[in-house]
Design a protein around this motif. Structure first.
Motif, PDB file in Angstrom:
ATOM      1  N   VAL B 381       0.963  -1.203   0.018  1.00  0.00           N
ATOM      2  CA  VAL B 381      -0.016  -0.009   0.185  1.00  0.00           C
ATOM      3  C   VAL B 381       0.903   1.307  -0.115  1.00  0.00           C
ATOM      4  O   VAL B 381       1.748   1.189   0.827  1.00  0.00           O
ATOM      5  CB  VAL B 381      -0.969   0.179   1.310  1.00  0.00           C
ATOM      6  N   ILE B 382       0.760   1.884  -1.151  1.00  0.00           N
ATOM      7  CA  ILE B 382       1.731   3.351  -1.449  1.00  0.00           C
ATOM      8  C   ILE B 382       1.248   4.334  -0.120  1.00  0.00           C
ATOM      9  O   ILE B 382       0.047   4.717  -0.134  1.00  0.00           O
ATOM     10  CB  ILE B 382       1.503   3.763  -2.577  1.00  0.00           C
ATOM     11  N   PHE B 396      -3.469   3.527   8.899  1.00  0.00           N
ATOM     12  CA  PHE B 396      -3.034   2.297   7.897  1.00  0.00           C
ATOM     13  C   PHE B 396      -2.841   1.113   9.024  1.00  0.00           C
ATOM     14  O   PHE B 396      -3.214   0.041   8.761  1.00  0.00           O
ATOM     15  CB  PHE B 396      -1.672   2.778   7.435  1.00  0.00           C
ATOM     16  N   GLN B 397      -2.358   1.411  10.474  1.00  0.00           N
ATOM     17  CA  GLN B 397      -2.292   0.238  11.216  1.00  0.00           C
ATOM     18  C   GLN B 397      -3.149  -0.541  11.478  1.00  0.00           C
ATOM     19  O   GLN B 397      -3.412  -1.755  11.780  1.00  0.00           O
ATOM     20  CB  GLN B 397      -1.416   0.643  12.187  1.00  0.00           C
ATOM     21  N   ILE B 398      -4.496   0.293  11.775  1.00  0.00           N
ATOM     22  CA  ILE B 398      -5.622  -0.446  11.939  1.00  0.00           C
ATOM     23  C   ILE B 398      -6.147  -1.178  10.916  1.00  0.00           C
ATOM     24  O   ILE B 398      -6.743  -2.033  11.215  1.00  0.00           O
ATOM     25  CB  ILE B 398      -6.619   0.940  12.476  1.00  0.00           C
ATOM     26  N   VAL B 399      -6.368  -0.554   9.718  1.00  0.00           N
ATOM     27  CA  VAL B 399      -6.869  -1.112   8.702  1.00  0.00           C
ATOM     28  C   VAL B 399      -5.861  -2.479   8.299  1.00  0.00           C
ATOM     29  O   VAL B 399      -6.430  -3.585   8.135  1.00  0.00           O
ATOM     30  CB  VAL B 399      -6.616  -0.256   7.210  1.00  0.00           C
ATOM     31  N   ARG B 400      -4.588  -2.274   8.670  1.00  0.00           N
ATOM     32  CA  ARG B 400      -3.817  -3.620   8.100  1.00  0.00           C
ATOM     33  C   ARG B 400      -4.146  -4.672   9.048  1.00  0.00           C
ATOM     34  O   ARG B 400      -4.172  -5.602   8.781  1.00  0.00           O
ATOM     35  CB  ARG B 400      -2.155  -3.132   8.496  1.00  0.00           C
ATOM     36  N   SER B 401      -4.404  -4.332  10.456  1.00  0.00           N
ATOM     37  CA  SER B 401      -4.603  -5.228  11.633  1.00  0.00           C
ATOM     38  C   SER B 401      -5.968  -5.967  11.146  1.00  0.00           C
ATOM     39  O   SER B 401      -6.012  -7.413  11.358  1.00  0.00           O
ATOM     40  CB  SER B 401      -4.727  -4.616  12.990  1.00  0.00           C
ATOM     41  N   ASP B 402      -7.015  -5.314  10.772  1.00  0.00           N
ATOM     42  CA  ASP B 402      -8.216  -5.833  10.411  1.00  0.00           C
ATOM     43  C   ASP B 402      -8.169  -6.612   9.079  1.00  0.00           C
ATOM     44  O   ASP B 402      -8.859  -7.648   8.963  1.00  0.00           O
ATOM     45  CB  ASP B 402      -9.209  -4.596  10.441  1.00  0.00           C
ATOM     46  N   LEU B 410      -1.363  -6.708   4.166  1.00  0.00           N
ATOM     47  CA  LEU B 410      -0.972  -5.032   3.644  1.00  0.00           C
ATOM     48  C   LEU B 410       0.525  -4.848   4.076  1.00  0.00           C
ATOM     49  O   LEU B 410       0.847  -5.049   5.233  1.00  0.00           O
ATOM     50  CB  LEU B 410      -1.748  -4.145   3.943  1.00  0.00           C
ATOM     51  N   THR B 411       1.147  -4.464   3.315  1.00  0.00           N
ATOM     52  CA  THR B 411       2.507  -3.872   3.495  1.00  0.00           C
ATOM     53  C   THR B 411       2.698  -2.342   3.263  1.00  0.00           C
ATOM     54  O   THR B 411       2.304  -2.031   2.235  1.00  0.00           O
ATOM     55  CB  THR B 411       3.452  -4.643   2.909  1.00  0.00           C
ATOM     56  N   ALA B 412       3.126  -1.660   4.347  1.00  0.00           N
ATOM     57  CA  ALA B 412       3.324  -0.254   4.073  1.00  0.00           C
ATOM     58  C   ALA B 412       4.395   0.258   2.984  1.00  0.00           C
ATOM     59  O   ALA B 412       5.655  -0.392   3.146  1.00  0.00           O
ATOM     60  CB  ALA B 412       3.396   0.629   5.257  1.00  0.00           C
ATOM     61  N   LYS B 413       4.083   0.983   1.809  1.00  0.00           N
ATOM     62  CA  LYS B 413       5.266   1.429   1.045  1.00  0.00           C
ATOM     63  C   LYS B 413       5.369   2.691   1.133  1.00  0.00           C
ATOM     64  O   LYS B 413       4.721   3.456   0.556  1.00  0.00           O
ATOM     65  CB  LYS B 413       5.084   0.866  -0.289  1.00  0.00           C
ATOM     66  N   LEU B 414       6.288   3.355   2.047  1.00  0.00           N
ATOM     67  CA  LEU B 414       6.433   4.779   2.282  1.00  0.00           C
ATOM     68  C   LEU B 414       7.097   5.459   1.354  1.00  0.00           C
ATOM     69  O   LEU B 414       8.217   5.155   0.823  1.00  0.00           O
ATOM     70  CB  LEU B 414       7.053   4.920   3.843  1.00  0.00           C
ATOM     71  N   LEU B 415       6.681   6.514   0.488  1.00  0.00           N
ATOM     72  CA  LEU B 415       7.171   7.250  -0.493  1.00  0.00           C
ATOM     73  C   LEU B 415       6.978   8.577  -0.348  1.00  0.00           C
ATOM     74  O   LEU B 415       6.012   9.023   0.381  1.00  0.00           O
ATOM     75  CB  LEU B 415       6.464   6.946  -1.880  1.00  0.00           C
ATOM     76  N   ASP B 416       7.768   9.789  -0.662  1.00  0.00           N
ATOM     77  CA  ASP B 416       7.593  11.051  -0.684  1.00  0.00           C
ATOM     78  C   ASP B 416       6.374  11.304  -1.735  1.00  0.00           C
ATOM     79  O   ASP B 416       6.199  10.371  -2.608  1.00  0.00           O
ATOM     80  CB  ASP B 416       8.756  11.594  -0.713  1.00  0.00           C
ATOM     81  N   MET B 434      -2.480  -0.623  -4.307  1.00  0.00           N
ATOM     82  CA  MET B 434      -3.446  -0.033  -3.673  1.00  0.00           C
ATOM     83  C   MET B 434      -2.695   1.336  -2.916  1.00  0.00           C
ATOM     84  O   MET B 434      -1.383   1.335  -3.055  1.00  0.00           O
ATOM     85  CB  MET B 434      -3.795  -0.819  -2.355  1.00  0.00           C
ATOM     86  N   THR B 435      -3.375   2.166  -2.532  1.00  0.00           N
ATOM     87  CA  THR B 435      -2.526   3.574  -1.915  1.00  0.00           C
ATOM     88  C   THR B 435      -3.685   4.105  -0.760  1.00  0.00           C
ATOM     89  O   THR B 435      -4.956   3.854  -0.956  1.00  0.00           O
ATOM     90  CB  THR B 435      -2.224   4.752  -2.874  1.00  0.00           C
TER      91      THR B 435
END
Lengths: 321, 546
Positions: B381-382, B396-402, B410-416, B434-435
């Motif tokens: 997830v961007i 995001f952490q709430i959504v990922r956990s559910d 879901l894996t966070a993909k942190l980008l500027d 996903m983003t």
């Protein structure tokens, strides 16, 4: 002759490094995903025409090789280009930023060096005493703090006592008298400079301590003490003077760190310097600003290292013999 | 040298830190200087170059606009005193205030407005493209007399007032020379202080990334502001900005993080939380042409399951600390009265989500992750930087956990932001899965938000890969619907369509939160802001308390 050869060799090496850095800076950010146009074209009802117009305006429709050659040509004429974001001359924009960074980094570095040398010599002179343990313990602890964390702690601790952001009171319509302005800038400088000093002085303390300890055991120091020369003079004239080369080297090596550290400190305290300009420009993919800021930073670090090499050479002719 | 240092130290002590020095200076002006803090700097004083909201809020204060929004989010007079529309909806006539002048004494008339609009239209594919949206379908702006402006459109346009509210009227006598030839000079004119102004304030000083200072404009045709001027100090860190407010270095902050609200209230500040113009969402790539390993995301059943797996109440409570609302429609509640209140947030129901994924044929593998089309349902997830700071990352952490509970990883993909734009918009949205980020719309009109989902916006602003004839048709119809009731009906239909197709899984509507010192009063909010790009009213009415 040997001196001239050394200076020439180091000079050529520095010029080649600058050229490589310029080339690296140019291509580094262009291979990153995202460009300035993506950000600037994000307005309501944006169109491919707007995107194309911006690409042409910034010269991004040309090949990277062409852009590079144009950049080099302009650079030779002293032209750093026009900022994509501000549409103003990069040199004009960065000049004030540079002055502000020099002020902050200068006070931070000089403060750290002075405190580091004093505390290092103190520790060496009182080696293995509780004072030494306390001094080196605190220095090591503070040295390990990340600048941004320490900055935030200072910000919270001194809220209401010292200014939190900017470098002067900005809401004055009329220019204040010089001394009032100087005091104003000084009060704004306290927290960011303290952050830089605290995160840097520990390193100097440890190097100075170990270097001075080494020289304190040398024959000439023992001879000086045997002659009955006062202790303070033995330390400062003999031990410290001969311990200087590694300290100068460390200062030179640290200048790169000072610049890197200044980026974080400037962002935390909204200090309008090169660090903050670079941070903002990278986010906006404002290539001319990034290139200009990096060019200034790179050239400064290389020149300062060059100067440090010369000073080391002057202090100790065995260097690079 | 010692004397100099002593004098410096004495001056520092005498000032007692900066705040006291600054205060003394600011107090000298009649009515006081209202000092704002902003986390966004002005990018340019040239409206053809600028893209940031702060700059447009500044233009609102220094330039006339034909109309503006009032605190009830109704269009009211500004430089235009009244207006009429022809029966076919293609001709709009505005009467402007007679006798007005610019700050340099030159006459300010309807011809300045006509010149501004015609110039934007003339160079809309190049130098003025950033403002082109506000003049689309405009055939011509003319002035039968200096106080009358007639706009002729090629088709009926429903949101003329909303468009004109956002166009700063520029002084033709200053800008005319830059509009020669290809108009490129329009983008290189820096418009530095002192700017020739027609609004209630004039810009007297702008130090990029540091401050912008404004004085009351004695030539302004409207009511005089109570304050002598205002200033905006720009901060690169929220912590420094909030600390500056608490230490009275500034009087107000435009964007208060929800984590600072309790703290500021306890410190005695007025904290105003209003329905925001932004919605945060998860974009599930709906592009049928996307990469094979994500193609199941184009299945409406999968998106419906994902929607049920979002605990919006937890997001509002934990991420926004209660300063927001659960999301349902793509029109945020701050957009005048355009949000379809009949749309309810999708209920959080992990059982339903699991059943839907089973129904779609995606069974769980041995590690509990579902398998779709032969591969695990494991998606990056961007998260652009304006999302992953603070509240966004918590959401995001709430959504990922559910999602883990329904067998989706879901894996966070942190980008500027620049890299995120590229990752999502490039290749017509075929590459990403996903983003999670946010969108902001206009205060008075939903057109901008609805436009994000059109096929025309692919690769520029449409981050969903969604393209539907039905949507585009409705979008075109709402744009020409001339009665409010008819337009409301179509816009409601579009909101229901977006919710049905689950194009954007709207998580929440964060409140717009401002804080200011109680030394200031009479500061209304327009669209959640007192420093607005759509209204001069707040800064005209603010005054020192008592």
């Amino acid at each position: 002759m040997r001196v001239l050869e050394y200076v020439l060799r180091r000079g050529v090496f520095s010029l080649v490094t600058i050229f490589l850095a310029i080339t690296g800076n140019f291509f580094l950010f262009r291979v990153l995903p995202g460009d300035a146009v993506s950000n600037l074209a994000k307005v309501p009802h944006s169109t491919p025409e707007l995107r194309q117009a911006l690409m042409e305006r910034f010269g991004l429709d040309k090949s990277k090789g062409e852009q590079y050659l144009i950049y080099l040509k302009n650079l030779l004429h002293g032209d750093l280009g026009v900022s994509f974001t501000y549409q103003e001359s990069v040199s004009h924009l960065l000049l004030d930023d540079l002055k502000n960074t020099v002020l902050l980094a200068g006070v931070g570095t000089v403060g750290a060096i002075i405190i580091g040398i004093l505390s290092g010599v103190l520790s060496a002179w009182h080696r293995s005493s509780p004072l030494d343990h306390l001094n080196t313990g605190v220095a090591t602890l503070v040295y390990s703090f990340p600048a941004q964390w320490l900055g935030l702690v200072l910000l919270i601790l001194f809220a209401g006592v010292l200014p939190a952001g900017g470098m002067s009171d900005l809401f004055l319509f009329d220019s204040p008298p010089f001394w009032q302005h100087a005091a104003d800038v000084g009060s704004h400088l306290v927290l960011p400079a303290a952050t830089m000093i605290l995160t840097a002085y520990g390193g100097y303390t440890l190097v100075v301590r170990s270097s001075v300890l080494e020289t304190l055991g040398e024959d000439y120091v023992l001879t000086a003490r045997a002659k009955g020369i006062p202790a303070r003079r033995v330390v400062w004239r003999h031990a410290v003077r001969n311990a200087l080369p590694p300290i100068v080297t460390m200062v030179a090596l640290d200048l790169g760190y000072v610049v890197g550290g200044a980026v974080l400190v400037e962002v935390i305290f909204s200090w309008p310097g090169l660090g903050m300009a670079t941070f903002t420009a990278i986010g906006q993919r404002d290539y001319p600003m990034i290139q200009g800021a990096f060019l200034i930073l790179t050239v400064s670090v290389i020149l300062l290292n060059f100067a440090a090499d010369l000073v080391c050479f002057r202090l100790d002719r065995r260097v690079n013999a | 040298m010692r004397k100099a240092l002593a004098a410096l130290a004495a001056a520092l002590l005498a000032c007692g830190g900066l705040s006291a020095c600054g205060r003394a200076g600011s107090e000298t002006a009649d009515g006081g200087i209202y000092r704002l803090g902003s986390d966004q700097a002005i990018d340019s004083m040239n409206p053809f170059v600028s893209v940031v909201t702060t700059a447009f809020a500044v233009y609102e204060q220094i330039y006339p606009t034909l109309v503006q929004l009032d605190p009830n989010r109704e269009f009211v007079a500004e430089f235009a005193s009244d207006w009429t529309t022809s029966e076919d909806g293609r001709t709009w006539t505005f009467h402007t205030r007679p006798g007005a002048t610019w700050s340099d004494g030159a006459p300010l008339t309807a011809t300045d407005a006509a010149w501004t609009l015609n110039t934007i239209a003339e160079f809309k594919d190049g130098p003025t493209a950033g403002l082109a949206n506000y003049v689309s379908d405009l055939d011509e702006a003319s002035t039968p007399d200096p106080n009358t402006l007639v706009l002729r459109y090629s088709r009926p346009v429903a949101n003329v007032l909303s468009r004109l509210m956002s166009v700063p009227i520029l002084p033709e006598h200053v800008w005319r020379e830059y509009a020669d030839g290809d108009g490129e000079a329009l983008t290189t004119f820096p418009n530095n202080a002192p700017v020739v102004s027609g609004g209630p304030f004039t810009l007297v000083r702008h130090v990029p990334k540091q401050v912008a200072l404004f004085k009351r404009n004695p030539a302004y045709y409207g009511p005089k502001p109570h304050i002598a001027g205002f200033g905006i100090q720009f901060f690169s860190s929220d912590d420094a900005m909030i600390t500056a407010l608490k230490s009275r270095q500034i009087d107000a902050v435009r964007t208060v993080p929800s984590t600072s609200v309790a703290n500021l209230k306890a410190a005695g500040f007025e904290v105003i939380s209003s329905p925001g113009l932004r919605f945060d969402s998860i974009t599930v790539n709906a592009n049928p042409k996307q990469r094979p390993e994500h193609r199941e995301l184009a299945d409406p059943l999968v998106r419906q399951a994902f929607d049920h797996a979002i605990n919006r109440a937890a997001i509002v409570e934990t991420s926004l600390l209660g300063h927001g609302r659960p999301g349902a429609s793509i029109i945020p509640p701050g957009t005048a009265n355009w949000a379809d209140r009949s749309l309810e947030p999708t209920p959080f129901d992990l059982g339903a989500a699991n059943r839907l994924l089973d129904q779609a044929g995606h069974r769980k593998g041995p590690d509990g992750i579902r398998i779709a089309n032969g591969h695990p349902m494991d998606y990056p997830v961007i998260l652009p930087e304006d999302t992953y700071g603070g509240a966004g990352l918590r959401s995001f952490q709430i959504v990922r956990s559910d999602f883990a509970k329904i067998g989706v990883r879901l894996t966070a993909k942190l980008l500027d932001n620049a890299a995120a734009n590229e990752a999502v918009m490039a290749n017509e949205s075929q590459d990403f899965a996903m983003t999670m980020w946010g969108w902001s719309g206009g205060t008075g009109d939903p057109d901008d938000t609805l436009n994000y989902l059109t096929c025309q916006s692919w690769g520029i602003l449409n981050d969903t890969g969604y393209c539907s004839e039905e949507w585009d048709d409705l979008y075109a119809r709402q744009g020409t619907a001339m009665t409010p009731a008819e337009r409301h009906r179509i816009v409601d239909e579009m909101q229901r369509l977006a919710a049905r197709d689950r194009v954007l899984l709207v998580l929440s509507y964060p409140d717009s939160i401002e804080a200011h010192s109680r030394e200031w009063t009479d500061l209304p909010q327009v669209g959640g802001n007192s420093f607005s790009s759509e209204s001069k009213i707040p800064l005209l009415s603010v005054r020192r308390a008592g």
